[in-house]
Scaffold this motif. Structure first.
Motif, mmCIF file in Angstrom:
data_model
loop_
_atom_site.group_PDB
_atom_site.id
_atom_site.type_symbol
_atom_site.label_atom_id
_atom_site.label_comp_id
_atom_site.label_asym_id
_atom_site.label_seq_id
_atom_site.Cartn_x
_atom_site.Cartn_y
_atom_site.Cartn_z
ATOM 1 N N LEU A 130 73.539 -39.223 45.482
ATOM 2 C CA LEU A 130 73.071 -37.906 45.917
ATOM 3 C C LEU A 130 74.253 -36.985 46.223
ATOM 4 O O LEU A 130 74.246 -35.802 45.868
ATOM 5 C CB LEU A 130 72.184 -38.049 47.157
ATOM 6 C CG LEU A 130 70.836 -38.761 46.952
ATOM 7 C CD1 LEU A 130 70.172 -39.013 48.294
ATOM 8 C CD2 LEU A 130 69.923 -37.948 46.041
ATOM 9 N N THR A 131 75.270 -37.545 46.869
ATOM 10 C CA THR A 131 76.476 -36.763 47.187
ATOM 11 C C THR A 131 77.171 -36.287 45.914
ATOM 12 O O THR A 131 77.568 -35.120 45.801
ATOM 13 C CB THR A 131 77.457 -37.612 48.020
ATOM 14 O OG1 THR A 131 76.844 -37.953 49.260
ATOM 15 C CG2 THR A 131 78.750 -36.851 48.296
ATOM 16 N N LEU A 132 77.313 -37.186 44.951
ATOM 17 C CA LEU A 132 77.994 -36.846 43.700
ATOM 18 C C LEU A 132 77.191 -35.838 42.881
ATOM 19 O O LEU A 132 77.764 -34.968 42.218
ATOM 20 C CB LEU A 132 78.252 -38.117 42.892
ATOM 21 C CG LEU A 132 79.233 -39.109 43.533
ATOM 22 C CD1 LEU A 132 79.249 -40.423 42.767
ATOM 23 C CD2 LEU A 132 80.637 -38.521 43.607
ATOM 24 N N ALA A 133 75.863 -35.954 42.951
ATOM 25 C CA ALA A 133 75.017 -34.990 42.236
ATOM 26 C C ALA A 133 75.186 -33.595 42.829
ATOM 27 O O ALA A 133 75.240 -32.593 42.095
ATOM 28 C CB ALA A 133 73.561 -35.425 42.293
ATOM 29 N N GLU A 134 75.295 -33.518 44.145
ATOM 30 C CA GLU A 134 75.504 -32.230 44.816
ATOM 31 C C GLU A 134 76.849 -31.612 44.428
ATOM 32 O O GLU A 134 77.002 -30.387 44.423
ATOM 33 C CB GLU A 134 75.438 -32.412 46.331
ATOM 34 C CG GLU A 134 74.031 -32.647 46.867
ATOM 35 C CD GLU A 134 74.013 -32.855 48.372
ATOM 36 O OE1 GLU A 134 75.091 -32.770 48.997
ATOM 37 O OE2 GLU A 134 72.920 -33.108 48.912
ATOM 38 N N LYS A 135 77.808 -32.467 44.099
ATOM 39 C CA LYS A 135 79.128 -31.964 43.690
ATOM 40 C C LYS A 135 79.151 -31.495 42.241
ATOM 41 O O LYS A 135 80.174 -30.990 41.768
ATOM 42 C CB LYS A 135 80.173 -33.069 43.887
ATOM 43 C CG LYS A 135 80.474 -33.364 45.357
ATOM 44 C CD LYS A 135 81.586 -34.380 45.486
ATOM 45 C CE LYS A 135 81.995 -34.578 46.941
ATOM 46 N NZ LYS A 135 83.125 -35.518 47.090
ATOM 47 N N VAL A 144 79.431 -43.818 36.091
ATOM 48 C CA VAL A 144 80.803 -44.324 35.974
ATOM 49 C C VAL A 144 81.446 -44.465 37.349
ATOM 50 O O VAL A 144 82.080 -45.485 37.658
ATOM 51 C CB VAL A 144 81.657 -43.392 35.078
ATOM 52 C CG1 VAL A 144 83.136 -43.757 35.163
ATOM 53 C CG2 VAL A 144 81.183 -43.464 33.633
ATOM 54 N N GLN A 145 81.277 -43.456 38.200
ATOM 55 C CA GLN A 145 81.862 -43.483 39.546
ATOM 56 C C GLN A 145 81.320 -44.663 40.352
ATOM 57 O O GLN A 145 82.075 -45.377 41.016
ATOM 58 C CB GLN A 145 81.543 -42.180 40.278
ATOM 59 C CG GLN A 145 82.307 -40.978 39.770
ATOM 60 C CD GLN A 145 83.615 -40.768 40.517
ATOM 61 O OE1 GLN A 145 84.245 -41.717 40.964
ATOM 62 N NE2 GLN A 145 84.014 -39.527 40.646
ATOM 63 N N TYR A 282 82.549 -45.145 50.945
ATOM 64 C CA TYR A 282 81.550 -44.122 50.652
ATOM 65 C C TYR A 282 82.213 -42.866 50.140
ATOM 66 O O TYR A 282 83.398 -42.613 50.363
ATOM 67 C CB TYR A 282 80.726 -43.806 51.895
ATOM 68 C CG TYR A 282 81.545 -43.316 53.077
ATOM 69 C CD1 TYR A 282 81.759 -41.956 53.276
ATOM 70 C CD2 TYR A 282 82.098 -44.222 53.980
ATOM 71 C CE1 TYR A 282 82.515 -41.506 54.352
ATOM 72 C CE2 TYR A 282 82.863 -43.774 55.063
ATOM 73 C CZ TYR A 282 83.056 -42.425 55.239
ATOM 74 O OH TYR A 282 83.814 -41.981 56.300
ATOM 75 N N PHE A 283 81.433 -42.077 49.407
ATOM 76 C CA PHE A 283 81.913 -40.791 48.909
ATOM 77 C C PHE A 283 81.591 -39.706 49.909
ATOM 78 O O PHE A 283 80.505 -39.698 50.487
ATOM 79 C CB PHE A 283 81.245 -40.449 47.566
ATOM 80 C CG PHE A 283 81.700 -41.314 46.425
ATOM 81 C CD1 PHE A 283 82.890 -41.055 45.760
ATOM 82 C CD2 PHE A 283 80.939 -42.397 46.006
ATOM 83 C CE1 PHE A 283 83.308 -41.844 44.711
ATOM 84 C CE2 PHE A 283 81.345 -43.199 44.945
ATOM 85 C CZ PHE A 283 82.541 -42.925 44.295
ATOM 86 N N GLU A 284 82.524 -38.786 50.109
ATOM 87 C CA GLU A 284 82.296 -37.688 51.031
ATOM 88 C C GLU A 284 81.902 -36.427 50.267
ATOM 89 O O GLU A 284 82.294 -36.225 49.139
ATOM 90 C CB GLU A 284 83.557 -37.424 51.848
ATOM 91 C CG GLU A 284 83.880 -38.540 52.823
ATOM 92 C CD GLU A 284 85.072 -38.214 53.682
ATOM 93 O OE1 GLU A 284 84.904 -38.059 54.911
ATOM 94 O OE2 GLU A 284 86.189 -38.112 53.123
#
Length: 284
Positions: A130-135, A144-145, A282-284
């Motif tokens: 969800l965080t990566l999609a927002e980015k 991949v990430q 975790y991704f920020e």
């Protein structure tokens, strides 16, 4: 920016209510009790499952049907450009490989992540997606990430009984009987998706100490200098689990550590009374 839907299953420990708040599509995992199929969080509650288990019911697990999976993807794709699907680890179930085979028919619109996780670590993968999609990352880029960081997680769990693991063939009857006779509590670990033995100790108190020291070592070595979350998990009665969380918070001097239920599909193999501890980047 493309609109991305995140799909996961109840092996993540995410409830229907949480999924709704997060905007995540949640596939209920099937399990069988005395020959009857149930779906986690839909046709059977957590409490009722343990009531049946306590009464001596025979339990086992199963994969979601291909029809239920593709139906959820179709629902998501009706309002989104693509799907990131996060199932449990391929090392623990065939559901990931099944999903990958089905996704091949969607011309790249469905990306299945095999990032070797389950329970609290799979849950974090959903939040990371969800965080990566927002980015602004695409579904393929998110996949991949998540797969690149698959091994940046660790889980330890102490099993109260070996009975269900014996039935599923994950421990021999002789080994289970000896452990019970000696009062041994096996501490298991999940790193890279596989369930492996970590240690055997006498009593749950020593099992708790073993898990705390194991995670502390991970934080000082594998995760040194990295941003991680610590989380606890349990099966069955929440009262001893709350005490377990209190112990963890004190040990790591961190009152933000949360406690989660182990999904029923895991409990079908490890029964009640499990205490677990894990950490993950975790991704920020």
């Amino acid at each position: 920016m493309s609109k991305i839907a995140v799909v996961t299953d109840t092996n993540s420990g995410i409830t229907r209510e949480e999924a709704k708040k997060l905007g995540v599509y949640l596939l209920p995992m099937p399990f069988i009790v005395d020959g009857t199929e149930y779906f986690e969080g839909v046709t059977c509650t957590y409490e009722h499952f343990f009531e049946m288990l306590e009464a001596g019911a025979e339990v086992s697990t199963s994969q979601p049907s291909p029809e239920s999976l593709t139906a959820m993807w179709e629902e998501a794709l009706a309002t989104h450009d693509s799907v990131v699907h996060i199932p449990m680890s391929s090392a623990l179930s065939g559901s990931c490989d099944t999903a990958k085979a089905l996704a091949a028919e969607y011309n790249g619109r469905v990306c299945v992540v095999d990032n070797k996780r389950i329970s609290i670590t799979q849950r974090e993968s959903v939040l990371d997606a969800l965080t990566l999609a927002e980015k602004g990352l695409t579904a393929a880029e998110i996949c991949v990430q998540l797969e690149n960081t698959a091994y940046n997680a660790s889980i330890y769990l102490a099993v109260n009984t070996l009975e269900l693991l014996k039935k599923s063939g994950r421990v021999t009857p002789a080994g289970a009987a000896l452990a019970t006779l000696l009062g041994l509590k096996p501490v298991l670990q999940i790193q890279g998706g596989k369930l492996d033995a970590y240690a055997k100790v006498r009593g749950m108190a020593n099992a708790e100490k073993t898990m705390l020291k194991a995670l502390e070592k991970d934080l000082q070595t594998r995760f040194a200098g990295k941003k991680v979350h610590i989380a606890a998990a349990y099966s069955g009665d929440i009262k001893p689990a709350l005490e377990w969380r209190k112990t963890i918070r004190k040990y790591f001097d961190d009152n933000s550590i949360e406690l989660y239920k182990l999904p029923i599909s895991i409990c079908c193999h490890v029964s009640s009374g499990v205490k677990a501890l894990g950490c993950f980047e975790y991704f920020e």
